[in-house]
Design a protein around this motif. Sequence first.
Motif, PDB file in Angstrom:
ATOM      1  N   PRO A  44       0.823  -1.225   0.000  1.00 47.89           N
ATOM      2  CA  PRO A  44       0.000   0.000   0.000  1.00 47.89           C
ATOM      3  C   PRO A  44       0.850   1.266   0.000  1.00 47.89           C
ATOM      4  O   PRO A  44       1.970   1.296   0.511  1.00 47.89           O
ATOM      5  N   LYS A  45       0.277   2.308  -0.600  1.00 54.17           N
ATOM      6  CA  LYS A  45       0.914   3.634  -0.551  1.00 54.17           C
ATOM      7  C   LYS A  45       0.260   4.422   0.579  1.00 54.17           C
ATOM      8  O   LYS A  45      -0.868   4.112   0.991  1.00 54.17           O
ATOM      9  N   ALA A  46       0.994   5.409   1.086  1.00 57.53           N
ATOM     10  CA  ALA A  46       0.527   6.146   2.274  1.00 57.53           C
ATOM     11  C   ALA A  46       0.579   7.642   2.048  1.00 57.53           C
ATOM     12  O   ALA A  46       1.424   8.156   1.309  1.00 57.53           O
ATOM     13  N   LEU A  47      -0.357   8.328   2.709  1.00 58.30           N
ATOM     14  CA  LEU A  47      -0.240   9.767   2.900  1.00 58.30           C
ATOM     15  C   LEU A  47       0.180   9.954   4.348  1.00 58.30           C
ATOM     16  O   LEU A  47      -0.535   9.554   5.275  1.00 58.30           O
ATOM     17  N   LEU A  85       6.919   3.216   0.217  1.00 58.95           N
ATOM     18  CA  LEU A  85       7.176   4.634   0.505  1.00 58.95           C
ATOM     19  C   LEU A  85       7.499   5.432  -0.766  1.00 58.95           C
ATOM     20  O   LEU A  85       7.199   6.620  -0.838  1.00 58.95           O
ATOM     21  N   ALA A  86       8.047   4.780  -1.776  1.00 59.75           N
ATOM     22  CA  ALA A  86       8.374   5.509  -3.018  1.00 59.75           C
ATOM     23  C   ALA A  86       7.100   6.053  -3.681  1.00 59.75           C
ATOM     24  O   ALA A  86       7.124   7.088  -4.350  1.00 59.75           O
ATOM     25  N   SER A  87       5.984   5.351  -3.456  1.00 60.56           N
ATOM     26  CA  SER A  87       4.699   5.814  -4.034  1.00 60.56           C
ATOM     27  C   SER A  87       3.896   6.646  -3.034  1.00 60.56           C
ATOM     28  O   SER A  87       2.733   6.973  -3.295  1.00 60.56           O
ATOM     29  N   GLY A 132      12.786   7.812   2.346  1.00 58.48           N
ATOM     30  CA  GLY A 132      12.563   7.386   0.961  1.00 58.48           C
ATOM     31  C   GLY A 132      11.147   7.645   0.467  1.00 58.48           C
ATOM     32  O   GLY A 132      10.680   6.991  -0.470  1.00 58.48           O
ATOM     33  N   VAL A 133      10.444   8.594   1.077  1.00 52.57           N
ATOM     34  CA  VAL A 133       9.089   8.934   0.628  1.00 52.57           C
ATOM     35  C   VAL A 133       9.199   9.628  -0.745  1.00 52.57           C
ATOM     36  O   VAL A 133      10.016  10.546  -0.924  1.00 52.57           O
TER      37      VAL A 133
END
Length: 183
Positions: free
Chosen positions: A3-6, A126-128, A146-147
């Motif tokens: 999953p990607k995160a905000l 984290l890349a996404s 690495g965000v």
Amino acid sequence: MRPKALLLDRDGVINIEKSYVHKVEDFEFSKGIFETLLRFQHEGFLLFIVTNQAGIGRGYYTEDDFLALTAWMTEQFEAHGIQIAKVYFCPYHPVHGIGEYKQDAYCRKPNPGMILQAKREYQLDLASSVIIGDKESDIEAGLRAGVGTTILIRNCKASSSTAATFTVKHVGEAAERFFETCK
Ligand SMILES: O=P(O)(O)OC[C@@H](O)[C@H]1O[C@H](OP(=O)(O)O)[C@@H](O)[C@@H](O)[C@@H]1O
Ligand SMILES: [Mg+2]
Ligand SMILES: [Zn+2]
């Protein structure tokens, strides 16, 4: 697929910064924050808060005070259909912390500790992912972890940005700028 995160800073992003906010009556949600979180949630982002809370370490308020305010804040988001996956906080301060709270903690932004803990616990990509902060230290924490995209809120006019860093006037502009640029 991971999953990607905000990843959201709290004071100055979720709520108006008023210096060590720790009471419901002092907590004022930022303009556009509910719409922003609903948009990112709709686009499939998990929502996290990563907040330095040295007011605890400085003795201005207790962890219980912080947890009570956090419970109230989370309820407000849920009332708007917004699920916060987890709130990470760092109560320590390297100079002004009292007793065990006086330490140079890996969780304190600009260190990436809170973000890397979220990555481990939720297997985040984290890349996404995206981090939104109101201080350079928030952005630095994201970069060190690495965000992929960092968004800095400054009350100066929005300026053009490098590929991965945006500057916007207030959090309500963050979703629009991100999705307009990163669609
Ligand atoms: O959610 P944030 O923006 O990480 O929380 C910031 C506040 O904890 C606090 O941060 C700074 O205090 P310290 O230097 O960490 O003691 C100041 O900017 C305070 O005004 C903020 O309230
Ligand atoms: Mg802040
Ligand atoms: Zn901060």
